[in-house]
Scaffold this active site. Sequence first.
Site, PDB file in Angstrom:
ATOM      1  N   ARG A  13       1.386 -13.251   2.380  1.00  0.00           N
ATOM      2  CA  ARG A  13       1.563 -11.906   2.250  1.00  0.00           C
ATOM      3  C   ARG A  13       0.868 -11.087   1.510  1.00  0.00           C
ATOM      4  O   ARG A  13      -0.072 -10.933   1.292  1.00  0.00           O
ATOM      5  CB  ARG A  13       2.677 -11.258   3.466  1.00  0.00           C
ATOM      6  CG  ARG A  13       2.248  -9.767   3.962  1.00  0.00           C
ATOM      7  CD  ARG A  13       2.378  -8.790   3.063  1.00  0.00           C
ATOM      8  NE  ARG A  13       3.177  -8.523   2.681  1.00  0.00           N
ATOM      9  CZ  ARG A  13       3.402  -7.239   1.604  1.00  0.00           C
ATOM     10  NH1 ARG A  13       2.215  -6.246   1.220  1.00  0.00           N
ATOM     11  NH2 ARG A  13       4.521  -7.543   0.912  1.00  0.00           N
ATOM     12  N   ASP A  14       1.877 -10.586  -0.113  1.00  0.00           N
ATOM     13  CA  ASP A  14       1.490  -9.857  -0.773  1.00  0.00           C
ATOM     14  C   ASP A  14       0.605 -10.949  -1.872  1.00  0.00           C
ATOM     15  O   ASP A  14      -0.300 -10.427  -2.272  1.00  0.00           O
ATOM     16  CB  ASP A  14       3.593  -9.640  -1.015  1.00  0.00           C
ATOM     17  CG  ASP A  14       2.711  -8.016  -2.223  1.00  0.00           C
ATOM     18  OD1 ASP A  14       1.536  -8.017  -2.664  1.00  0.00           O
ATOM     19  OD2 ASP A  14       4.101  -7.770  -2.454  1.00  0.00           O
ATOM     20  N   HIS A 225       6.767  -5.786  -8.735  1.00  0.00           N
ATOM     21  CA  HIS A 225       5.824  -5.981  -9.422  1.00  0.00           C
ATOM     22  C   HIS A 225       5.924  -6.176 -11.095  1.00  0.00           C
ATOM     23  O   HIS A 225       6.846  -5.394 -11.115  1.00  0.00           O
ATOM     24  CB  HIS A 225       4.700  -5.629  -8.826  1.00  0.00           C
ATOM     25  CG  HIS A 225       4.072  -5.968  -7.488  1.00  0.00           C
ATOM     26  ND1 HIS A 225       3.583  -6.925  -7.025  1.00  0.00           N
ATOM     27  CD2 HIS A 225       4.827  -4.912  -6.688  1.00  0.00           C
ATOM     28  CE1 HIS A 225       3.311  -6.542  -5.604  1.00  0.00           C
ATOM     29  NE2 HIS A 225       4.203  -6.094  -5.351  1.00  0.00           N
ATOM     30  N   CYS A 256      -0.878  -5.067  -3.534  1.00  0.00           N
ATOM     31  CA  CYS A 256      -2.025  -4.751  -2.656  1.00  0.00           C
ATOM     32  C   CYS A 256      -2.609  -4.079  -3.182  1.00  0.00           C
ATOM     33  O   CYS A 256      -3.676  -3.369  -4.651  1.00  0.00           O
ATOM     34  CB  CYS A 256      -0.656  -3.072  -2.347  1.00  0.00           C
ATOM     35  SG  CYS A 256      -0.940  -2.116  -1.809  1.00  0.00           S
ATOM     36  N   ASN A 274       3.802 -10.412  -7.917  1.00  0.00           N
ATOM     37  CA  ASN A 274       5.106 -10.063  -8.049  1.00  0.00           C
ATOM     38  C   ASN A 274       6.183 -10.407  -8.371  1.00  0.00           C
ATOM     39  O   ASN A 274       5.612 -11.590  -9.269  1.00  0.00           O
ATOM     40  CB  ASN A 274       5.610 -11.043  -6.151  1.00  0.00           C
ATOM     41  CG  ASN A 274       5.030  -9.760  -4.750  1.00  0.00           C
ATOM     42  OD1 ASN A 274       4.092  -9.338  -4.893  1.00  0.00           O
ATOM     43  ND2 ASN A 274       5.553  -8.651  -4.017  1.00  0.00           N
TER      44      ASN A 274
HETATM   45  P1  HMG Z   1      -7.212   4.030  10.280  1.00  0.00           P
HETATM   46  O1  HMG Z   1      -8.327   3.471   9.601  1.00  0.00           O
HETATM   47  O2  HMG Z   1      -6.782   5.280   9.805  1.00  0.00           O
HETATM   48  O3  HMG Z   1      -6.859   3.470  12.140  1.00  0.00           O
HETATM   49  O4  HMG Z   1      -5.964   2.747   9.514  1.00  0.00           O
HETATM   50  P2  HMG Z   1      -6.750   3.530  12.837  1.00  0.00           P
HETATM   51  O5  HMG Z   1      -6.035   4.223  14.312  1.00  0.00           O
HETATM   52  O6  HMG Z   1      -8.665   4.536  13.000  1.00  0.00           O
HETATM   53  O7  HMG Z   1      -7.913   2.220  13.337  1.00  0.00           O
HETATM   54  C1  HMG Z   1      -9.159   1.937  12.306  1.00  0.00           C
HETATM   55  C2  HMG Z   1      -9.387   0.251  12.770  1.00  0.00           C
HETATM   56  O8  HMG Z   1      -8.714  -0.531  12.639  1.00  0.00           O
HETATM   57  C3  HMG Z   1      -9.648   0.259  14.518  1.00  0.00           C
HETATM   58  O9  HMG Z   1     -10.832  -0.714  14.978  1.00  0.00           O
HETATM   59  C4  HMG Z   1      -8.539  -0.029  14.868  1.00  0.00           C
HETATM   60  O10 HMG Z   1      -8.461  -0.327  16.064  1.00  0.00           O
HETATM   61  C5  HMG Z   1      -8.211  -0.945  13.662  1.00  0.00           C
HETATM   62  P3  HMG Z   1     -11.985   0.474  15.177  1.00  0.00           P
HETATM   63  O11 HMG Z   1     -11.676   0.553  16.376  1.00  0.00           O
HETATM   64  O12 HMG Z   1     -12.602   0.900  13.917  1.00  0.00           O
HETATM   65  O13 HMG Z   1     -12.850  -1.436  15.614  1.00  0.00           O
HETATM   66  N1  HMG Z   1      -6.590  -1.691  13.958  1.00  0.00           N
HETATM   67  C6  HMG Z   1      -6.461  -2.185  13.838  1.00  0.00           C
HETATM   68  N2  HMG Z   1      -6.452  -4.134  13.708  1.00  0.00           N
HETATM   69  C7  HMG Z   1      -5.927  -4.671  14.028  1.00  0.00           C
HETATM   70  N3  HMG Z   1      -4.300  -4.512  13.212  1.00  0.00           N
HETATM   71  C8  HMG Z   1      -3.920  -3.209  13.799  1.00  0.00           C
HETATM   72  C9  HMG Z   1      -4.562  -2.142  13.805  1.00  0.00           C
HETATM   73  N4  HMG Z   1      -4.562  -0.555  13.426  1.00  0.00           N
HETATM   74  C10 HMG Z   1      -5.641  -0.512  13.730  1.00  0.00           C
HETATM   75  N5  HMG Z   1      -2.336  -3.086  13.216  1.00  0.00           N
HETATM   76  C11 HMG Z   1      -4.004   1.629   9.661  1.00  0.00           C
HETATM   77  C12 HMG Z   1      -4.069   2.683   9.499  1.00  0.00           C
HETATM   78  C13 HMG Z   1      -2.434   1.290   9.233  1.00  0.00           C
HETATM   79  C14 HMG Z   1      -4.548   0.369  10.450  1.00  0.00           C
HETATM   80  C15 HMG Z   1      -5.034   0.765   7.811  1.00  0.00           C
HETATM   81  O14 HMG Z   1      -4.308   2.051   7.174  1.00  0.00           O
HETATM   82  C16 HMG Z   1      -4.454  -0.701   7.543  1.00  0.00           C
HETATM   83  O15 HMG Z   1      -4.620  -1.153   8.219  1.00  0.00           O
HETATM   84  N6  HMG Z   1      -3.666  -0.374   6.490  1.00  0.00           N
HETATM   85  C17 HMG Z   1      -3.283  -1.598   5.881  1.00  0.00           C
HETATM   86  C18 HMG Z   1      -3.259  -1.425   4.454  1.00  0.00           C
HETATM   87  C19 HMG Z   1      -2.041  -2.909   3.939  1.00  0.00           C
HETATM   88  O16 HMG Z   1      -1.942  -3.318   4.739  1.00  0.00           O
HETATM   89  N7  HMG Z   1      -1.855  -2.323   2.711  1.00  0.00           N
HETATM   90  C20 HMG Z   1      -0.887  -3.832   2.144  1.00  0.00           C
HETATM   91  C21 HMG Z   1       0.088  -3.768   2.906  1.00  0.00           C
HETATM   92  S1  HMG Z   1       1.019  -2.437   1.430  1.00  0.00           S
HETATM   93  C22 HMG Z   1       1.750  -3.515   0.268  1.00  0.00           C
HETATM   94  O17 HMG Z   1       1.621  -4.240  -0.585  1.00  0.00           O
HETATM   95  C23 HMG Z   1       3.093  -3.324  -0.690  1.00  0.00           C
HETATM   96  C24 HMG Z   1       4.245  -3.410  -0.040  1.00  0.00           C
HETATM   97  O18 HMG Z   1       3.632  -4.995  -0.569  1.00  0.00           O
HETATM   98  C25 HMG Z   1       5.673  -2.948  -1.413  1.00  0.00           C
HETATM   99  C26 HMG Z   1       5.081  -2.237  -2.366  1.00  0.00           C
HETATM  100  O19 HMG Z   1       4.675  -3.755  -3.832  1.00  0.00           O
HETATM  101  O20 HMG Z   1       5.275  -1.631  -3.053  1.00  0.00           O
HETATM  102  C27 HMG Z   1       4.564  -3.799   0.776  1.00  0.00           C
HETATM  103 MG    MG Z   2       3.978  -5.685  -2.813  1.00  0.00          MG
END
Ligand code: HMG
Ligand code: MG
Length: 318
Positions: A13-14, A225, A256, A274
């Site tokens: 994932r990450d 990280h 990320c 990481n």
């Molecule tokens: P949004 O644009 O505000 O949401 O995104 P929305 O509800 O308006 O939806 C936009 C589009 O996404 C729509 O599709 C939805 O259907 C679709 P469209 O109508 O435009 O075709 N959608 C989805 N599709 C699949 N699965 C879903 C989903 N939800 C909506 N679950 C949202 C809001 C949260 C969805 C978006 O911002 C997002 O997906 N963000 C993810 C970001 C991400 O994954 N970042 C990396 C992970 S976090 C990280 O790495 C940190 C961590 O490692 C810890 C650290 O190191 O600090 C964990």
């Molecule tokens: Mg991370």
Amino acid sequence: MAEFVRITDVSPRDGLQNEPGIIPTSEKVRLVELLCRTGVDEVEVTSFVSAKWVPQLGDGERVFAQLQEPGPSARGLPHPVFSALVPNERGMQAALDCNRAAHKNLIEKVSVFTAASETFCRKNTNATIAESLDRFRPVVAAAHGSGLKVRGYISCVIACPFEGPIAPEAVARVAKQLMDLGVDEVDYGDTIGAGTAENTAAMLREVSREVPIEKGRAATTLHLHDTFGRASECVRAALDLGVRSFDGSVAGLGGCPYASSTLPDGTVRRAPGNISTDLLVRTIHEAGYRTNLNLDSLAQAASFAREIVAKSRAGGGG
Ligand code: HMG
Ligand code: MG
């Protein structure tokens, strides 16, 4: 007997989410299978997030489906806990659909994610911290209703790529809110690797006033990280304070996409990787604790992870 420390490998994932090239689903599945052989306690397999936001992980359902298919490898055999990131109810539904298709809880844990920094939270999930927590309420209920555990990530627990240093009190506030929502575990993410032994200990001391670090239990996890090569000193500081659960990523892959920054010349500096699971495990063993991990199997998984990432960066994936 040495005390046990729990390890989650987040490389599928990450580790892969920020990779620009195409990594075929079958290679992600193979990576998960190799990780299963290392003795790791949990594998964070994928995310059920918007594919527009994180294109690399748009194949989460297929990864889980393939993990269920009979094959020449370890598929179908007992495996570590499989978990996946879910940002909202739609993601939770996708996780439940995978379990329904598998006729069991193939995914045993889902992870919701927010941040201690408003700017990062907005850039990463298009929501304020408060809005992100509101989104989690039905997710936690649905997960628990189906017998799944919930991890609550907090990003930027030391510093934010946009806001700079983050006060430990801000992290503690979000940790308390996550616990109030009913998550089973809080995972503290040093998203950009700004941690030192001192600031990590200060942050953990502050959050433990709200969410006690229970020695020997895995309610508190640290997700580091390793930007400046200081992650292992943070691990030692956390062990001293009773933390017994850590995340790593084979080959130190990771970062990320929403923590990357654009330099003045327009080039994009990738978010840092990481802590490598290998370094994490060695650090823990050297500190006198034990894990379930086998370092030789870990080296095999790391070498495969390096290979698929190199291939995709060279444009040979797919
Ligand atoms: P949004 O644009 O505000 O949401 O995104 P929305 O509800 O308006 O939806 C936009 C589009 O996404 C729509 O599709 C939805 O259907 C679709 P469209 O109508 O435009 O075709 N959608 C989805 N599709 C699949 N699965 C879903 C989903 N939800 C909506 N679950 C949202 C809001 C949260 C969805 C978006 O911002 C997002 O997906 N963000 C993810 C970001 C991400 O994954 N970042 C990396 C992970 S976090 C990280 O790495 C940190 C961590 O490692 C810890 C650290 O190191 O600090 C964990
Ligand atoms: Mg991370």
